[in-house]
Design an enzyme around this catalytic site. Structure first.
Site, mmCIF file in Angstrom:
data_model
loop_
_atom_site.group_PDB
_atom_site.id
_atom_site.type_symbol
_atom_site.label_atom_id
_atom_site.label_comp_id
_atom_site.label_asym_id
_atom_site.label_seq_id
_atom_site.Cartn_x
_atom_site.Cartn_y
_atom_site.Cartn_z
ATOM 1 C CG HIS A 85 -1.614 1.488 1.294
ATOM 2 N ND1 HIS A 85 -2.154 1.874 2.859
ATOM 3 C CD2 HIS A 85 -2.459 2.147 0.665
ATOM 4 C CE1 HIS A 85 -2.478 3.168 2.333
ATOM 5 N NE2 HIS A 85 -3.075 2.713 1.738
ATOM 6 C CD GLU A 88 -2.748 2.819 -3.336
ATOM 7 O OE1 GLU A 88 -2.819 3.881 -3.678
ATOM 8 O OE2 GLU A 88 -3.145 1.934 -2.426
ATOM 9 C CG HIS A 89 -0.041 6.421 -0.567
ATOM 10 N ND1 HIS A 89 -0.586 7.612 0.242
ATOM 11 C CD2 HIS A 89 -0.838 5.513 -0.228
ATOM 12 C CE1 HIS A 89 -1.807 7.419 0.599
ATOM 13 N NE2 HIS A 89 -1.748 5.901 0.415
ATOM 14 C CD GLU A 165 -4.447 5.878 3.599
ATOM 15 O OE1 GLU A 165 -5.241 4.766 3.188
ATOM 16 O OE2 GLU A 165 -4.309 6.309 2.967
#
Length: 476
Positions: A85, A88-89, A165
């Site tokens: 994840h 992905e950022h 997040e």
């Protein structure tokens, strides 16, 4: 990011919702198209192993360009959870040609929108732009797929965004916390036990080199697919894919270990105490996963379980709603059911409920299980069966309203090892499931030894607590 809705609805068969969870196999010969006449989907494979899937839809001059990489949190190793994840950022943070954030600015300048997502099984990136600008976004996407790079300082900044997040979506969300803790107890060996966002302790120690190594290992052409849906010609899309992706060197996809989940040896229970207004009870039963389109016992059971979930919670006034949430003696304010159906790892059948005022989580748990036991004893009616099947057929029509939904479905099917026409073939298979098969799976898959129960125990909230706001740079 993996979808965060606590209640998994078991009704309409939309692959974008069902496919959160699968292994892959190669399709077609290099540069040779396979086309499904009914869906007009063309699939190609470049010489370097990259898959290209195209679905024309000429109703509007728009196109969705998606890049799917068959890698997610299940491909991580302990100690670096969350790296898929985080990467992905970082894919938005630059290449040799682009500065951090410039990718998004260029897509916006083209009149488009874009974002990305990570699940247990795959990572996806998408842009929707005017059809005439497809070459522009494909060039941008191919550039970052092959040449993504960023500084340690940029990584450190974005890592803080990801941590925030996690705090906002999991740590401050009692139902998300329950789901995370329950999943970690449900699975022992399967990497599905890990949260997609990662454990906070692992995020604290994650390094830029961890993300770079993950990128080098998994972002290879043979582990990726470009999916294009919209006002396009398949051969022209193939030519663009060859132009922008064809020169990327071929590399082998790393060998994946099976990591099979051992048989559960008894009921498991977990309680989570967190600030909340209401209790929640969540039941997870281990069930077969759909492994292909062939009529095998395991595949038939996976489909019958999907029908069962729809009978329980697939439409307004379904069994759980009528039995648990209506009338003067109702036990729940809400109840749901869902079946995982397909995934690269093991799948679960879920039941969940929120106790009504004056009722307990134990009473809701009993009521949920009684509804499955009732079907195991008496079966379901032909009218119920017909209703859920009609909804699935309708869903095939509704999804055509959106080129984004079409692209998402094709990418999800590819990432989970299914051919592009699997949706139509599975609808045909589901329409063939009988009431007797639904009764049979209700009898066989809901024993205590297959069950993990999670219960949220509400705690008083700190009077000084304030909800978090999204951190700058949060993408999804």
């Amino acid at each position: 990011m993996k979808p965060t809705a606590f209640r998994v609805v078991g009704g309409v068969l939309l692959w974008g919702l069902l496919g959160a969870s699968s292994s892959g196999f190669a399709q077609s010969q290099p540069s040779r198209a396979s086309t499904s006449p009914s869906t007009q989907v063309s699939q190609f494979k470049l010489d370097n192993g990259l898959t290209v899937i195209v679905k024309p839809d000429h109703r509007a001059p728009t196109v969705v360009n998606m890049l799917w990489v068959r890698v997610g949190s299940m491909d991580e190793v302990d100690g670096t959870t969350g790296v898929a994840h985080v990467l992905e950022h970082m894919m938005f943070k630059g290449t040799k040609k682009l500065k951090p954030g410039e990718f998004s600015r260029k897509v916006a300048a083209l009149g488009g929108r874009e974002n990305a997502f990570t699940t247990s099984d795959y990572t996806g990136y998408y842009q929707q732009v005017p059809a005439a600008r497809l070459a522009d976004v494909m060039a941008l996407e191919a550039d970052r797929f092959a040449h993504n790079r960023w500084s340690d300082e940029e990584f450190a900044k974005e890592l803080e965004v990801v941590k925030e997040e996690r705090r906002m979506r999991t740590d401050d969300n009692p139902r998300s916390m329950l789901r995370e803790q329950q999943t970690a107890v449900t699975f022992i060996a399967s990497p599905y036990r890990r949260p997609v966002v990662g454990w906070m302790g692992d995020l604290d120690s994650l390094t830029a080199d961890d993300a770079r190594a993950f990128y080098q290992r998994w972002y290879v052409p043979a582990n990726a697919a470009v999916v294009v849906a919209g006002d396009v010609d398949p051969q022209k899309v193939l030519a663009l894919a060859r132009k922008y992706y064809g020169s990327i060197p071929a590399r082998a996809v790393p060998v994946r270990k099976p990591r099979e989940e051992p048989a559960q040896m008894g009921e498991r229970r977990i309680q989570v105490k967190a600030p909340a207004e209401q209790a929640v009870v969540s039941l997870s039963f281990k069930v077969p996963s759909l492994k292909g389109l062939e009529p095998t016992p395991g595949n038939d059971d996976a489909l019958a379980l999907t029908v069962l979930s729809a009978v329980l919670d697939g439409y307004s006034g379904a069994r759980l709603e009528r039995a648990l949430t209506q009338g003067p003696d109702r036990v729940a304010d809400g109840a749901g059911a869902g079946n995982g159906l397909m995934g690269r790892g093991p799948q679960l059948f879920s039941l969940s409920g929120v106790p009504a005022a004056g009722k307990t989580a134990a009473e809701v748990e009993k009521a949920l299980r009684e509804q499955v036991a009732l079907i195991a004893r008496e079966g379901i009616s032909e009218a119920e069966l017909a209703r859920v099947k009609t909804q699935w057929v309708a869903s095939e029509v509704y999804k055509l309203d959106s080129v984004m939904a079409q692209a998402q479905e094709l990418g999800s099917l590819w990432a989970q090892g299914f051919p592009p026409d699997a949706d139509e073939r599975l609808i045909t298979r589901l329409r063939g499931i009988t009431a007797a098969q639904v009764k049979s799976v209700a009898q066989r898959y809901f024993g205590d030894d297959q069950l993990t129960v999670g219960t949220l125990l509400p705690q008083p909230r700190d009077p000084n607590w304030k909800p978090r706001t999204p951190a700058p740079g949060t993408r999804h």
